[in-house]
Structure formats: structure tokens, C-alpha cells
Scaffold this motif. Structure first.
Motif, PDB file in Angstrom:
ATOM      1  N   LEU A  22       0.852  -1.179   0.000  1.00 12.65           N
ATOM      2  CA  LEU A  22       0.000   0.000   0.000  1.00 12.65           C
ATOM      3  C   LEU A  22       0.889   1.230   0.000  1.00 12.65           C
ATOM      4  O   LEU A  22       1.602   1.493   0.956  1.00 12.65           O
ATOM      5  N   LYS A  23       0.863   1.963  -1.100  1.00 18.54           N
ATOM      6  CA  LYS A  23       1.697   3.163  -1.225  1.00 18.54           C
ATOM      7  C   LYS A  23       0.792   4.359  -1.494  1.00 18.54           C
ATOM      8  O   LYS A  23       0.823   4.951  -2.559  1.00 18.54           O
ATOM      9  N   LEU A  24      -0.018   4.663  -0.510  1.00 17.56           N
ATOM     10  CA  LEU A  24      -0.916   5.804  -0.600  1.00 17.56           C
ATOM     11  C   LEU A  24      -0.660   6.713   0.596  1.00 17.56           C
ATOM     12  O   LEU A  24      -0.285   6.249   1.669  1.00 17.56           O
ATOM     13  N   SER A  25      -0.913   7.981   0.395  1.00 11.80           N
ATOM     14  CA  SER A  25      -0.814   8.912   1.515  1.00 11.80           C
ATOM     15  C   SER A  25      -2.038   8.727   2.411  1.00 11.80           C
ATOM     16  O   SER A  25      -3.034   8.117   2.015  1.00 11.80           O
ATOM     17  N   ALA A  26      -1.984   9.284   3.605  1.00 11.06           N
ATOM     18  CA  ALA A  26      -3.125   9.209   4.512  1.00 11.06           C
ATOM     19  C   ALA A  26      -4.359   9.858   3.880  1.00 11.06           C
ATOM     20  O   ALA A  26      -5.472   9.352   4.030  1.00 11.06           O
ATOM     21  N   PHE A  27      -4.158  10.948   3.140  1.00 14.15           N
ATOM     22  CA  PHE A  27      -5.284  11.606   2.472  1.00 14.15           C
ATOM     23  C   PHE A  27      -5.899  10.707   1.402  1.00 14.15           C
ATOM     24  O   PHE A  27      -7.117  10.643   1.258  1.00 14.15           O
ATOM     25  N   GLU A  28      -5.062   9.993   0.650  1.00 13.90           N
ATOM     26  CA  GLU A  28      -5.571   9.083  -0.382  1.00 13.90           C
ATOM     27  C   GLU A  28      -6.294   7.896   0.248  1.00 13.90           C
ATOM     28  O   GLU A  28      -7.351   7.488  -0.235  1.00 13.90           O
ATOM     29  N   ILE A  29      -5.741   7.341   1.331  1.00 11.72           N
ATOM     30  CA  ILE A  29      -6.403   6.232   2.021  1.00 11.72           C
ATOM     31  C   ILE A  29      -7.754   6.691   2.553  1.00 11.72           C
ATOM     32  O   ILE A  29      -8.748   5.966   2.460  1.00 11.72           O
ATOM     33  N   ILE A  59      -0.669  -6.702   8.909  1.00 11.46           N
ATOM     34  CA  ILE A  59      -1.602  -5.598   9.138  1.00 11.46           C
ATOM     35  C   ILE A  59      -0.791  -4.376   9.557  1.00 11.46           C
ATOM     36  O   ILE A  59      -0.459  -4.190  10.717  1.00 11.46           O
ATOM     37  N   THR A  60      -0.458  -3.575   8.560  1.00  8.52           N
ATOM     38  CA  THR A  60       0.345  -2.372   8.774  1.00  8.52           C
ATOM     39  C   THR A  60      -0.550  -1.221   9.244  1.00  8.52           C
ATOM     40  O   THR A  60      -1.778  -1.316   9.200  1.00  8.52           O
ATOM     41  N   GLU A  61       0.072  -0.134   9.661  1.00  8.47           N
ATOM     42  CA  GLU A  61      -0.691   1.050  10.076  1.00  8.47           C
ATOM     43  C   GLU A  61      -1.575   1.565   8.944  1.00  8.47           C
ATOM     44  O   GLU A  61      -2.704   1.987   9.177  1.00  8.47           O
ATOM     45  N   ASP A  62      -1.063   1.536   7.701  1.00 12.38           N
ATOM     46  CA  ASP A  62      -1.844   2.025   6.566  1.00 12.38           C
ATOM     47  C   ASP A  62      -3.075   1.155   6.329  1.00 12.38           C
ATOM     48  O   ASP A  62      -4.173   1.665   6.105  1.00 12.38           O
ATOM     49  N   PHE A  63      -2.901  -0.173   6.374  1.00 16.44           N
ATOM     50  CA  PHE A  63      -4.062  -1.053   6.188  1.00 16.44           C
ATOM     51  C   PHE A  63      -5.048  -0.876   7.340  1.00 16.44           C
ATOM     52  O   PHE A  63      -6.261  -0.870   7.135  1.00 16.44           O
ATOM     53  N   HIS A  64      -4.535  -0.731   8.553  1.00 15.03           N
ATOM     54  CA  HIS A  64      -5.414  -0.528   9.702  1.00 15.03           C
ATOM     55  C   HIS A  64      -6.184   0.795   9.560  1.00 15.03           C
ATOM     56  O   HIS A  64      -7.372   0.864   9.875  1.00 15.03           O
ATOM     57  N   PHE A  65      -5.519   1.830   9.070  1.00 12.96           N
ATOM     58  CA  PHE A  65      -6.189   3.115   8.838  1.00 12.96           C
ATOM     59  C   PHE A  65      -7.295   2.958   7.793  1.00 12.96           C
ATOM     60  O   PHE A  65      -8.390   3.497   7.959  1.00 12.96           O
ATOM     61  N   LEU A  66      -7.036   2.201   6.739  1.00 12.59           N
ATOM     62  CA  LEU A  66      -8.059   1.943   5.715  1.00 12.59           C
ATOM     63  C   LEU A  66      -9.258   1.234   6.335  1.00 12.59           C
ATOM     64  O   LEU A  66     -10.415   1.591   6.064  1.00 12.59           O
ATOM     65  N   GLU A  67      -9.018   0.247   7.174  1.00 13.20           N
ATOM     66  CA  GLU A  67     -10.102  -0.469   7.854  1.00 13.20           C
ATOM     67  C   GLU A  67     -10.913   0.501   8.712  1.00 13.20           C
ATOM     68  O   GLU A  67     -12.146   0.475   8.706  1.00 13.20           O
ATOM     69  N   THR A  68     -10.234   1.368   9.430  1.00 12.91           N
ATOM     70  CA  THR A  68     -10.892   2.318  10.328  1.00 12.91           C
ATOM     71  C   THR A  68     -11.733   3.338   9.570  1.00 12.91           C
ATOM     72  O   THR A  68     -12.891   3.576   9.929  1.00 12.91           O
ATOM     73  N   VAL A  69     -11.178   3.940   8.519  1.00 10.60           N
ATOM     74  CA  VAL A  69     -11.958   4.945   7.784  1.00 10.60           C
ATOM     75  C   VAL A  69     -13.136   4.292   7.061  1.00 10.60           C
ATOM     76  O   VAL A  69     -14.185   4.912   6.921  1.00 10.60           O
ATOM     77  N   SER A  70     -12.976   3.054   6.636  1.00  8.59           N
ATOM     78  CA  SER A  70     -14.099   2.342   6.014  1.00  8.59           C
ATOM     79  C   SER A  70     -15.206   2.116   7.037  1.00  8.59           C
ATOM     80  O   SER A  70     -16.391   2.348   6.752  1.00  8.59           O
ATOM     81  N   ALA A  71     -14.838   1.664   8.228  1.00  9.68           N
ATOM     82  CA  ALA A  71     -15.820   1.445   9.292  1.00  9.68           C
ATOM     83  C   ALA A  71     -16.514   2.751   9.673  1.00  9.68           C
ATOM     84  O   ALA A  71     -17.737   2.774   9.862  1.00  9.68           O
ATOM     85  N   ASN A  72     -15.751   3.831   9.761  1.00  8.09           N
ATOM     86  CA  ASN A  72     -16.344   5.129  10.089  1.00  8.09           C
ATOM     87  C   ASN A  72     -17.320   5.592   9.026  1.00  8.09           C
ATOM     88  O   ASN A  72     -18.239   6.358   9.310  1.00  8.09           O
ATOM     89  N   ARG A  73     -17.134   5.134   7.819  1.00  8.02           N
ATOM     90  CA  ARG A  73     -18.021   5.469   6.704  1.00  8.02           C
ATOM     91  C   ARG A  73     -19.229   4.517   6.660  1.00  8.02           C
ATOM     92  O   ARG A  73     -20.118   4.664   5.849  1.00  8.02           O
ATOM     93  N   GLY A  74     -19.228   3.505   7.533  1.00 10.85           N
ATOM     94  CA  GLY A  74     -20.342   2.557   7.568  1.00 10.85           C
ATOM     95  C   GLY A  74     -20.148   1.370   6.654  1.00 10.85           C
ATOM     96  O   GLY A  74     -21.079   0.614   6.401  1.00 10.85           O
ATOM     97  N   GLN A  75     -18.939   1.194   6.138  1.00  7.13           N
ATOM     98  CA  GLN A  75     -18.655   0.081   5.239  1.00  7.13           C
ATOM     99  C   GLN A  75     -18.023  -1.062   6.032  1.00  7.13           C
ATOM    100  O   GLN A  75     -16.980  -0.877   6.649  1.00  7.13           O
ATOM    101  N   PRO A  76     -18.631  -2.241   6.024  1.00  7.80           N
ATOM    102  CA  PRO A  76     -18.049  -3.384   6.723  1.00  7.80           C
ATOM    103  C   PRO A  76     -16.796  -3.891   5.999  1.00  7.80           C
ATOM    104  O   PRO A  76     -16.873  -4.506   4.940  1.00  7.80           O
ATOM    105  N   VAL A  77     -15.642  -3.590   6.570  1.00 11.06           N
ATOM    106  CA  VAL A  77     -14.351  -4.001   6.026  1.00 11.06           C
ATOM    107  C   VAL A  77     -13.534  -4.550   7.180  1.00 11.06           C
ATOM    108  O   VAL A  77     -13.503  -3.948   8.255  1.00 11.06           O
ATOM    109  N   LYS A  78     -12.888  -5.692   6.956  1.00 10.39           N
ATOM    110  CA  LYS A  78     -12.067  -6.272   8.019  1.00 10.39           C
ATOM    111  C   LYS A  78     -10.797  -6.829   7.409  1.00 10.39           C
ATOM    112  O   LYS A  78     -10.810  -7.386   6.310  1.00 10.39           O
TER     113      LYS A  78
END
Length: 92
Positions: A22-29, A59-78
Motif C-alpha cells: 500500500l503506497k498511498l498517503s493518509a489523504f488518499e487512504i 496488518i500495517t498502520e496504513d491497512f489498519h487506517f483503511l479499515e478504520t476509515v471504512s468502518a467510520n463510513r459505515g462500510q463493513p471491512v475487516k
């Protein structure tokens, strides 16, 4: 992928990212969940209905951040490191 989801009304998605980096910035994630559901989503599919399991090597910080922002958006991602556990979660 979005076309297949919508055409087949497939609401369970298993994505294998074990060979990906995963090579995205926090803003892109942060924008990923919004981008996923802005692809001509038919009105009969809610973003809360599409359940996504992401299989990763670690499970890197970037992948964990993606999981978190998805959950905050109401999308079930694990996140998972084991494919069988990911499949079991999807089928719960």
C-alpha cells in the motif's frame, strides 16, 4: 470490480493483497471508501450491504487506517492475514 458487484448483486468481496504494498498517503487512504461507493452505485445497493474482507501479509498502520476509515463510513471491512478466517467472516 464495481461492475461485477452491481451486475451480479454480489455483496461479499474477498480481496487478496498479500503480494501488494500500500503506497498511498493518509489523504488518499481516507478517500478510498468514498471512491469505492461513488462508482455509479445503483440505488438498490447500500454501502453498508457490501462486506469486504482484505487479506494482507501484515496488518500495517496504513491497512489498519483503511479499515478504520471504512468502518467510520459505515462500510463493513475487516483485515485478515488468513484467507480461511476471511472467508468465514464474510459468510457469518
Amino acid at each position: 470490480m464495481a461492475d461485477a458487484v452491481y451486475e451480479n448483486h454480489c455483496l461479499l468481496i474477498l480481496s487478496d493483497y498479500r503480494q501488494a504494498t500500500l503506497k498511498l498517503s493518509a489523504f488518499e487512504i481516507y478517500d478510498v471508501p468514498k471512491i469505492i461507493m461513488n462508482t455509479d452505485t445503483p440505488s438498490y445497493i447500500s454501502e453498508r450491504e457490501v462486506k469486504r474482507a482484505l487479506v494482507v501479509t501484515e496488518i500495517t498502520e496504513d491497512f489498519h487506517f483503511l479499515e478504520t476509515v471504512s468502518a467510520n463510513r459505515g462500510q463493513p471491512v475487516k483485515l485478515f492475514t488468513d484467507v480461511d478466517k476471511a472467508k468465514a467472516w464474510l459468510l457469518e
